[in-house]
Design an enzyme around this catalytic site. Sequence first.
Site, PDB file in Angstrom:
ATOM      1  N   ASN A   1       2.711  -3.621  -5.734  1.00 50.31           N
ATOM      2  CA  ASN A   1       1.431  -3.391  -6.406  1.00 50.31           C
ATOM      3  C   ASN A   1       1.440  -4.035  -7.793  1.00 50.31           C
ATOM      4  O   ASN A   1       2.459  -4.056  -8.476  1.00 50.31           O
ATOM      5  CB  ASN A   1       1.111  -1.896  -6.493  1.00 50.31           C
ATOM      6  CG  ASN A   1       2.212  -1.055  -7.096  1.00 50.31           C
ATOM      7  OD1 ASN A   1       3.390  -1.327  -6.882  1.00 50.31           O
ATOM      8  ND2 ASN A   1       1.850  -0.030  -7.846  1.00 50.31           N
TER       9      ASN A   1
ATOM     10  N   GLU B   1      -0.765  -3.666 -11.172  1.00 49.07           N
ATOM     11  CA  GLU B   1      -1.824  -2.902 -11.831  1.00 49.07           C
ATOM     12  C   GLU B   1      -2.452  -3.686 -12.974  1.00 49.07           C
ATOM     13  O   GLU B   1      -1.957  -4.738 -13.381  1.00 49.07           O
ATOM     14  CB  GLU B   1      -1.257  -1.565 -12.326  1.00 49.07           C
ATOM     15  CG  GLU B   1      -0.811  -0.673 -11.184  1.00 49.07           C
ATOM     16  CD  GLU B   1      -0.315   0.684 -11.622  1.00 49.07           C
ATOM     17  OE1 GLU B   1      -0.167   1.547 -10.758  1.00 49.07           O
ATOM     18  OE2 GLU B   1      -0.073   0.880 -12.836  1.00 49.07           O
TER      19      GLU B   1
ATOM     20  N   ALA C   1      -5.106  -3.114 -16.714  1.00 47.79           N
ATOM     21  CA  ALA C   1      -5.742  -2.206 -17.666  1.00 47.79           C
ATOM     22  C   ALA C   1      -7.156  -1.832 -17.213  1.00 47.79           C
ATOM     23  O   ALA C   1      -7.613  -0.715 -17.445  1.00 47.79           O
ATOM     24  CB  ALA C   1      -5.780  -2.840 -19.057  1.00 47.79           C
TER      25      ALA C   1
ATOM     26  N   TYR D   1      -8.626  -0.671 -14.348  1.00 47.31           N
ATOM     27  CA  TYR D   1      -7.995  -0.106 -13.145  1.00 47.31           C
ATOM     28  C   TYR D   1      -8.517  -0.705 -11.839  1.00 47.31           C
ATOM     29  O   TYR D   1      -7.779  -0.910 -10.896  1.00 47.31           O
ATOM     30  CB  TYR D   1      -8.182   1.406 -13.119  1.00 47.31           C
ATOM     31  CG  TYR D   1      -7.272   2.156 -14.067  1.00 47.31           C
ATOM     32  CD1 TYR D   1      -6.585   1.507 -15.085  1.00 47.31           C
ATOM     33  CD2 TYR D   1      -7.106   3.526 -13.943  1.00 47.31           C
ATOM     34  CE1 TYR D   1      -5.766   2.204 -15.961  1.00 47.31           C
ATOM     35  CE2 TYR D   1      -6.287   4.232 -14.809  1.00 47.31           C
ATOM     36  CZ  TYR D   1      -5.619   3.567 -15.820  1.00 47.31           C
ATOM     37  OH  TYR D   1      -4.802   4.245 -16.674  1.00 47.31           O
TER      38      TYR D   1
ATOM     39  N   CYS E   1      -3.258  -3.780  -4.519  1.00 51.08           N
ATOM     40  CA  CYS E   1      -2.252  -3.019  -3.781  1.00 51.08           C
ATOM     41  C   CYS E   1      -1.193  -3.954  -3.177  1.00 51.08           C
ATOM     42  O   CYS E   1      -1.458  -5.127  -2.903  1.00 51.08           O
ATOM     43  CB  CYS E   1      -2.904  -2.243  -2.648  1.00 51.08           C
ATOM     44  SG  CYS E   1      -4.140  -1.043  -3.175  1.00 51.08           S
TER      45      CYS E   1
ATOM     46  N   GLU F   1       0.010  -3.936  -0.190  1.00 52.80           N
ATOM     47  CA  GLU F   1      -0.322  -4.382   1.166  1.00 52.80           C
ATOM     48  C   GLU F   1      -1.176  -5.644   1.129  1.00 52.80           C
ATOM     49  O   GLU F   1      -0.928  -6.612   1.852  1.00 52.80           O
ATOM     50  CB  GLU F   1      -1.082  -3.282   1.929  1.00 52.80           C
ATOM     51  CG  GLU F   1      -0.305  -1.994   2.122  1.00 52.80           C
ATOM     52  CD  GLU F   1      -0.576  -0.971   1.023  1.00 52.80           C
ATOM     53  OE1 GLU F   1      -0.641  -1.350  -0.183  1.00 52.80           O
ATOM     54  OE2 GLU F   1      -0.728   0.215   1.368  1.00 52.80           O
TER      55      GLU F   1
ATOM     56  N   CYS G   1      -7.222  -1.373   1.747  1.00 54.29           N
ATOM     57  CA  CYS G   1      -6.152  -2.072   2.466  1.00 54.29           C
ATOM     58  C   CYS G   1      -6.315  -1.910   3.970  1.00 54.29           C
ATOM     59  O   CYS G   1      -6.085  -2.861   4.727  1.00 54.29           O
ATOM     60  CB  CYS G   1      -4.785  -1.564   2.016  1.00 54.29           C
ATOM     61  SG  CYS G   1      -4.335  -2.163   0.375  1.00 54.29           S
TER      62      CYS G   1
HETATM   63 ZN   LIG Z   1      -4.522  -0.365  -0.980  1.00 56.09          ZN
END
Ligand SMILES: [Zn+2]
Length: 158
Positions: free
Chosen positions: A52, A54, A56, A58, A63, A65, A105
């Site tokens: 994953n 990430e 700031a 969000y 992800c 996957e 996903c």
């Molecule tokens: Zn996901």
Amino acid sequence: MKPVPSQNLNQDQFNLVAAAIAALDTTYNPYSGYSVGAAVRTQTGKVFSASNVENAAYGSTICAERMAIGKANSHRERHIVALAVSSRPDIPNKRHDTAAPCGSCRQVIYEMSQVSRCDIEIILSDADKTRVFLTTIEELLPFAFGPKQLQIDISKFR
Ligand SMILES: [Zn+2]
């Protein structure tokens, strides 16, 4: 869904889970502290893994996957037959449930199952393989919406 003993995994499943667990160490997770690793195996036997990433903002987080599927796609490997997901919270004293793919996903995995024309096997595992679950995308996303509903021919992407 009942957990299966990790020693019951076949060699391909075991290797895919190992790749997903190895990807946990590449996560970029400053906001959640939650690590997810994923690995896909294609029909040619190649494995592509990712974690994953990430952000700031969000909603811009990607992800593991979808990162792994994108990585396979960038190598023109779209015929995905299996996907392993492993998770590890980096937050002490938090209860940890084995992670399953999020809704977005699942939709992307379903799209790939339409490209590969197979029900993609999904293996969920903790980082230490104490809880392992075997499922498929059709089980995780029944009655899915896909290219058929839009009458789109995706055969040229196979
Ligand atoms: Zn996901």
